[in-house]
Design a protein around this motif. Structure first.
Motif, PDB file in Angstrom:
ATOM      1  N   PRO A 187       0.824  -1.212   0.000  1.00  0.00           N
ATOM      2  CA  PRO A 187       0.000   0.000   0.000  1.00  0.00           C
ATOM      3  C   PRO A 187       0.862   1.268   0.000  1.00  0.00           C
ATOM      4  N   ASP A 188       0.484   2.218  -0.831  1.00  0.00           N
ATOM      5  CA  ASP A 188       1.140   3.530  -0.936  1.00  0.00           C
ATOM      6  C   ASP A 188       2.577   3.434  -1.447  1.00  0.00           C
ATOM      7  N   GLY A 189       2.961   2.279  -1.971  1.00  0.00           N
ATOM      8  CA  GLY A 189       4.315   2.118  -2.478  1.00  0.00           C
ATOM      9  C   GLY A 189       4.438   2.565  -3.931  1.00  0.00           C
ATOM     10  N   ARG A 190       5.576   3.168  -4.260  1.00  0.00           N
ATOM     11  CA  ARG A 190       5.844   3.627  -5.631  1.00  0.00           C
ATOM     12  C   ARG A 190       7.101   2.938  -6.145  1.00  0.00           C
ATOM     13  N   LYS A 191       6.993   2.291  -7.303  1.00  0.00           N
ATOM     14  CA  LYS A 191       8.147   1.603  -7.868  1.00  0.00           C
ATOM     15  C   LYS A 191       9.202   2.607  -8.309  1.00  0.00           C
ATOM     16  N   VAL A 195      17.226   0.964  -9.247  1.00  0.00           N
ATOM     17  CA  VAL A 195      17.777   0.660  -7.929  1.00  0.00           C
ATOM     18  C   VAL A 195      17.618  -0.836  -7.685  1.00  0.00           C
ATOM     19  N   GLY A 196      18.727  -1.565  -7.576  1.00  0.00           N
ATOM     20  CA  GLY A 196      18.661  -2.998  -7.366  1.00  0.00           C
ATOM     21  C   GLY A 196      17.934  -3.704  -8.493  1.00  0.00           C
ATOM     22  N   ASP A 197      17.394  -4.879  -8.175  1.00  0.00           N
ATOM     23  CA  ASP A 197      16.577  -5.608  -9.151  1.00  0.00           C
ATOM     24  C   ASP A 197      15.156  -5.076  -9.167  1.00  0.00           C
ATOM     25  N   SER A 198      14.705  -4.590  -8.020  1.00  0.00           N
ATOM     26  CA  SER A 198      13.417  -3.911  -7.901  1.00  0.00           C
ATOM     27  C   SER A 198      13.452  -3.082  -6.630  1.00  0.00           C
ATOM     28  N   ALA A 199      12.660  -2.017  -6.602  1.00  0.00           N
ATOM     29  CA  ALA A 199      12.651  -1.131  -5.441  1.00  0.00           C
ATOM     30  C   ALA A 199      11.300  -0.444  -5.318  1.00  0.00           C
ATOM     31  N   ILE A 200      10.862  -0.239  -4.098  1.00  0.00           N
ATOM     32  CA  ILE A 200       9.593   0.434  -3.816  1.00  0.00           C
ATOM     33  C   ILE A 200       9.834   1.486  -2.737  1.00  0.00           C
ATOM     34  N   LEU A 201       9.314   2.683  -2.960  1.00  0.00           N
ATOM     35  CA  LEU A 201       9.467   3.795  -2.027  1.00  0.00           C
ATOM     36  C   LEU A 201       8.117   4.148  -1.409  1.00  0.00           C
ATOM     37  N   ILE A 202       8.116   4.312  -0.091  1.00  0.00           N
ATOM     38  CA  ILE A 202       6.944   4.784   0.632  1.00  0.00           C
ATOM     39  C   ILE A 202       7.327   6.069   1.356  1.00  0.00           C
ATOM     40  N   VAL A 203       6.505   7.103   1.222  1.00  0.00           N
ATOM     41  CA  VAL A 203       6.746   8.379   1.890  1.00  0.00           C
ATOM     42  C   VAL A 203       5.485   8.780   2.642  1.00  0.00           C
ATOM     43  N   ARG A 204       5.649   9.183   3.895  1.00  0.00           N
ATOM     44  CA  ARG A 204       4.524   9.667   4.686  1.00  0.00           C
ATOM     45  C   ARG A 204       5.035  10.704   5.675  1.00  0.00           C
ATOM     46  N   SER A 205       4.106  11.518   6.187  1.00  0.00           N
ATOM     47  CA  SER A 205       4.451  12.538   7.175  1.00  0.00           C
ATOM     48  C   SER A 205       3.480  12.475   8.333  1.00  0.00           C
ATOM     49  N   GLU A 206       3.982  12.822   9.515  1.00  0.00           N
ATOM     50  CA  GLU A 206       3.148  12.846  10.714  1.00  0.00           C
ATOM     51  C   GLU A 206       3.804  13.759  11.734  1.00  0.00           C
ATOM     52  N   PRO A 207       3.069  14.172  12.772  1.00  0.00           N
ATOM     53  CA  PRO A 207       3.664  15.041  13.786  1.00  0.00           C
ATOM     54  C   PRO A 207       4.849  14.367  14.469  1.00  0.00           C
ATOM     55  N   GLY A 208       5.838  15.168  14.832  1.00  0.00           N
ATOM     56  CA  GLY A 208       6.989  14.657  15.563  1.00  0.00           C
ATOM     57  C   GLY A 208       6.738  14.700  17.054  1.00  0.00           C
ATOM     58  N   SER A 225      10.841   5.315   3.259  1.00  0.00           N
ATOM     59  CA  SER A 225      11.338   3.941   3.316  1.00  0.00           C
ATOM     60  C   SER A 225      11.520   3.422   1.896  1.00  0.00           C
ATOM     61  N   LEU A 226      12.758   3.056   1.574  1.00  0.00           N
ATOM     62  CA  LEU A 226      13.071   2.511   0.258  1.00  0.00           C
ATOM     63  C   LEU A 226      13.422   1.038   0.430  1.00  0.00           C
ATOM     64  N   MET A 227      12.561   0.168  -0.086  1.00  0.00           N
ATOM     65  CA  MET A 227      12.749  -1.283   0.000  1.00  0.00           C
ATOM     66  C   MET A 227      13.364  -1.768  -1.305  1.00  0.00           C
ATOM     67  N   VAL A 228      14.491  -2.460  -1.196  1.00  0.00           N
ATOM     68  CA  VAL A 228      15.258  -2.828  -2.385  1.00  0.00           C
ATOM     69  C   VAL A 228      15.548  -4.320  -2.374  1.00  0.00           C
ATOM     70  N   ALA A 229      15.318  -4.972  -3.519  1.00  0.00           N
ATOM     71  CA  ALA A 229      15.674  -6.378  -3.702  1.00  0.00           C
ATOM     72  C   ALA A 229      16.909  -6.465  -4.588  1.00  0.00           C
ATOM     73  N   ARG A 230      17.874  -7.276  -4.144  1.00  0.00           N
ATOM     74  CA  ARG A 230      19.057  -7.607  -4.958  1.00  0.00           C
ATOM     75  C   ARG A 230      19.238  -9.115  -4.875  1.00  0.00           C
ATOM     76  N   GLY A 231      19.103  -9.805  -6.008  1.00  0.00           N
ATOM     77  CA  GLY A 231      19.170 -11.261  -5.962  1.00  0.00           C
ATOM     78  C   GLY A 231      18.098 -11.789  -5.022  1.00  0.00           C
ATOM     79  N   PRO A 232      18.452 -12.722  -4.126  1.00  0.00           N
ATOM     80  CA  PRO A 232      17.448 -13.284  -3.218  1.00  0.00           C
ATOM     81  C   PRO A 232      17.197 -12.432  -1.984  1.00  0.00           C
ATOM     82  N   ASN A 233      17.977 -11.360  -1.796  1.00  0.00           N
ATOM     83  CA  ASN A 233      17.938 -10.612  -0.540  1.00  0.00           C
ATOM     84  C   ASN A 233      17.181  -9.297  -0.683  1.00  0.00           C
TER      85      ASN A 233
END
Length: 266
Positions: A187-191, A195-208, A225-233
């Motif tokens: 949810p809310d992820g953007r390819k 970056v790597g074999d595949s990558a998804i970025l999620i951006v959100r804001s909230e009060p500190g 948050s940038l989630m990145v796959a390289r090979g099996p990892n």
């Protein structure tokens, strides 16, 4: 309040045994198994926000691996006593020997390190990116506190309540064999391409503020948050930052994160 945790793997795989023997920031112990070492994490290493004080014994004997730990409350207004990592380590080592994990040689236990941020680490996740590389990527000027963990590493810069690059908390989570997780809808992820074999970025804001374990600020806290796959990892690279109205925008900070992660191999 103390809690005792025991995890015994029997039989342990070759990978399990190799991982135990490569436990980062772990001081060797004599007299237990074929291999044994102690880690002190959390409050012992200067982690803030009410982190527990963890004394961890890692050991290998034949085809078995052992994780024996005490999780203690940090000292605070509740009157909890100051945890003693050396005394706790002695108790855990004695318990391991009594349970049959002694190897017949004299028991020799390292002293716990001084309480506070550690100056060096051999944590392989922390080795993926240096403090200098982070400072250069985001334009920070303060020296970050490094907090290595099990499969993760966190860099906390020196002005958490001031909008701008020095409000950055940067963390890495490494998930061996986790690449398949990125094949699922997020949810809310953007390819992100390139970056790597595949990558998804999620951006959100909230009060500190207190909820985010940083001083109060009128500026929203931005999570990237940038989630990145390289090979099996798979690895997750997260930047938490107060975006300054006079500095880099959210879009520019995203590009700083993406450019940094492009050059990281894992």
């Amino acid at each position: 309040m103390n809690a005792l945790s025991v995890a015994l793997t029997s039989p342990a795989s070759t990978a399990d045994i190799a991982a135990a023997k490569k436990t980062p920031d772990c001081s060797p112990v004599a007299g237990i198994g074929d291999f044994a070492c102690f880690q002190w994490t959390g409050w012992f290493r200067g982690e803030a926000g009410g982190a527990s004080a963890n004394t961890v014994l890692k050991a290998v004997h034949g085809n078995e691996s052992l994780d024996l730990r005490v999780v203690a409350a940090p000292p605070g207004s509740s009157g909890a006593p100051v945890p003693d990592g050396t005394i706790t380590a002695r108790a855990l080592a004695d318990a391991a020997v009594e349970a049959g994990w002694g190897n017949g040689s004299a028991l020799s236990i390292p002293s716990a390190p001084p309480v506070g941020p550690q100056g060096t680490t051999n944590n392989p996740v922390c080795a993926l990116v240096s403090a200098d590389e982070l400072k250069q990527a985001f334009g920070a000027t303060t020296e970050p506190q490094v907090l290595p963990g099990e499969g993760n590493c966190r860099y906390t810069f020196g002005a958490l309540g001031t909008p701008g690059p020095d409000s950055l908390i940067f963390s890495i989570e490494h998930h061996p064999g986790g690449a398949s997780l990125l094949s699922r809808p997020i949810p809310d992820g953007r390819k992100i391409q390139g970056v790597g074999d595949s990558a998804i970025l999620i951006v959100r804001s909230e009060p500190g503020g207190a909820k985010s374990l940083r001083p109060a600020s009128d500026v929203l806290l931005t999570y990237m948050s940038l989630m990145v796959a390289r090979g099996p990892n798979m690895a997750i690279f997260t930047a938490q930052i107060l975006i300054s109205p006079a500095g880099s925008t959210v879009d520019q900070t995203q590009e700083q994160l993406i450019t940094l992660v492009k050059g990281i191999s894992f």
